[in-house]
Enzyme design. Structure first.
Site, PDB file in Angstrom:
ATOM      1  N   ARG A 191      -1.776   6.998 -12.556  1.00  0.00           N
ATOM      2  CA  ARG A 191      -0.784   6.939 -11.321  1.00  0.00           C
ATOM      3  C   ARG A 191       0.771   6.380 -12.084  1.00  0.00           C
ATOM      4  O   ARG A 191       0.566   5.056 -12.438  1.00  0.00           O
ATOM      5  CB  ARG A 191      -0.985   6.603 -10.000  1.00  0.00           C
ATOM      6  CG  ARG A 191       0.014   6.204  -8.975  1.00  0.00           C
ATOM      7  CD  ARG A 191       0.439   7.203  -8.149  1.00  0.00           C
ATOM      8  NE  ARG A 191       1.775   6.966  -7.558  1.00  0.00           N
ATOM      9  CZ  ARG A 191       1.593   6.568  -6.389  1.00  0.00           C
ATOM     10  NH1 ARG A 191       0.578   6.578  -5.802  1.00  0.00           N
ATOM     11  NH2 ARG A 191       2.775   6.199  -5.770  1.00  0.00           N
ATOM     12  N   ARG A 246       2.919  12.479  -8.444  1.00  0.00           N
ATOM     13  CA  ARG A 246       1.701  11.645  -8.890  1.00  0.00           C
ATOM     14  C   ARG A 246       0.247  12.240  -9.193  1.00  0.00           C
ATOM     15  O   ARG A 246       0.082  13.567  -8.382  1.00  0.00           O
ATOM     16  CB  ARG A 246       1.579  10.748  -7.812  1.00  0.00           C
ATOM     17  CG  ARG A 246       0.689  10.692  -6.621  1.00  0.00           C
ATOM     18  CD  ARG A 246       2.011  11.316  -5.450  1.00  0.00           C
ATOM     19  NE  ARG A 246       3.212  10.584  -5.404  1.00  0.00           N
ATOM     20  CZ  ARG A 246       3.234   9.827  -4.298  1.00  0.00           C
ATOM     21  NH1 ARG A 246       2.610   9.415  -3.574  1.00  0.00           N
ATOM     22  NH2 ARG A 246       4.608   9.432  -4.320  1.00  0.00           N
ATOM     23  N   ASP A 275      -3.012   9.931  -5.348  1.00  0.00           N
ATOM     24  CA  ASP A 275      -2.461   8.773  -4.422  1.00  0.00           C
ATOM     25  C   ASP A 275      -3.749   8.569  -3.317  1.00  0.00           C
ATOM     26  O   ASP A 275      -4.323   9.397  -2.992  1.00  0.00           O
ATOM     27  CB  ASP A 275      -1.475   9.427  -3.493  1.00  0.00           C
ATOM     28  CG  ASP A 275      -0.325   8.346  -2.790  1.00  0.00           C
ATOM     29  OD1 ASP A 275      -0.588   7.094  -3.129  1.00  0.00           O
ATOM     30  OD2 ASP A 275       0.228   8.719  -1.960  1.00  0.00           O
ATOM     31  N   ASP A 322      -4.469   6.268  -0.040  1.00  0.00           N
ATOM     32  CA  ASP A 322      -3.735   5.383   0.769  1.00  0.00           C
ATOM     33  C   ASP A 322      -5.036   4.944   1.841  1.00  0.00           C
ATOM     34  O   ASP A 322      -5.739   5.880   2.163  1.00  0.00           O
ATOM     35  CB  ASP A 322      -2.686   6.089   1.613  1.00  0.00           C
ATOM     36  CG  ASP A 322      -1.383   6.006   0.800  1.00  0.00           C
ATOM     37  OD1 ASP A 322      -1.208   5.229  -0.024  1.00  0.00           O
ATOM     38  OD2 ASP A 322      -0.649   7.095   1.153  1.00  0.00           O
TER      39      ASP A 322
END
Length: 199
Positions: A115, A124, A127, A129
């Site tokens: 990334r 990307r 990811d 999160d």
């Protein structure tokens, strides 16, 4: 065509794997539930998402308990047509890691899949999160909990609702209600794709 061993699509989770994951919970002392959102729009997106799920499953003090269906979504915050579409999913995990350590692990997984953070909302490879961590509410700029924009993102809410229809987003209410208000525009289920729990 002979299927490859690495093909992560349309593989039902064997009961033995579920039993193993459940049994492993006995090694976690006072675990907390966390919700992680996964997204990829570069390279082999599905393979990368599966790799991230597997890497999370290899984390000491963390068990991946559920993985959502896969959705294909338009990129967020950029002009239409300037980026490839995303594959998105949500993982529900039980963990004894504190939020800061879980964030470090999420960043380590992103780095493992190369990334690159060059621009906000840039394309990307992966990811990862943290959307929620138990009922923790924090305005720490390093890790704001719950995720400050989760209530605005159907690509988070739709897969989350699939794996936990009764989910609540702290400070915002039921995920089902938030998703109803937002709608599913730009968020398409990919029934032909499937992620599996780590073995």
């Amino acid at each position: 065509m002979k299927p490859t061993q690495s093909d992560p699509t349309v593989q039902p989770v064997p009961a033995s794997v579920v039993a193993t994951v459940d049994a492993a919970d006995t090694t976690l002392s006072n675990p907390r539930w966390a919700v992680l959102a996964l997204g990829a729009n570069l390279g082999n997106r599905l393979e990368t998402l599966q790799g991230a799920v597997d890497a999370l499953g290899d984390t000491p003090g963390l068990r991946v308990k559920a993985v959502s269906p896969v959705y294909e979504t338009a990129p967020w915050g950029v002009e239409p047509g300037t980026q490839p579409s995303y594959l998105n999913a949500v993982a529900l995990v039980k963990t004894t890691l504190p939020p800061s350590s879980l964030l470090e692990r999420a960043h380590a997984v992103e780095e493992a899949f190369h990334r690159v953070r060059e621009e906000r909302w840039g394309a990307r490879t992966i990811d990862v999160d943290i959307i929620t961590y138990a009922d923790v509410v924090s305005d720490d700029p390093v890790l704001t909990l719950p995720h400050p924009r989760a209530h605005q993102r159907a690509f988070v809410l739709a897969p989350w609702h699939d794996v936990d229809p009764d989910a609540q987003l702290p400070g915002h209410g039921p995920v089902a209600d938030l998703l109803t208000a937002l709608g599913h525009e730009g968020v398409t289920p990919r029934a032909d794709l499937e992620l599996r729990l780590p073995e």
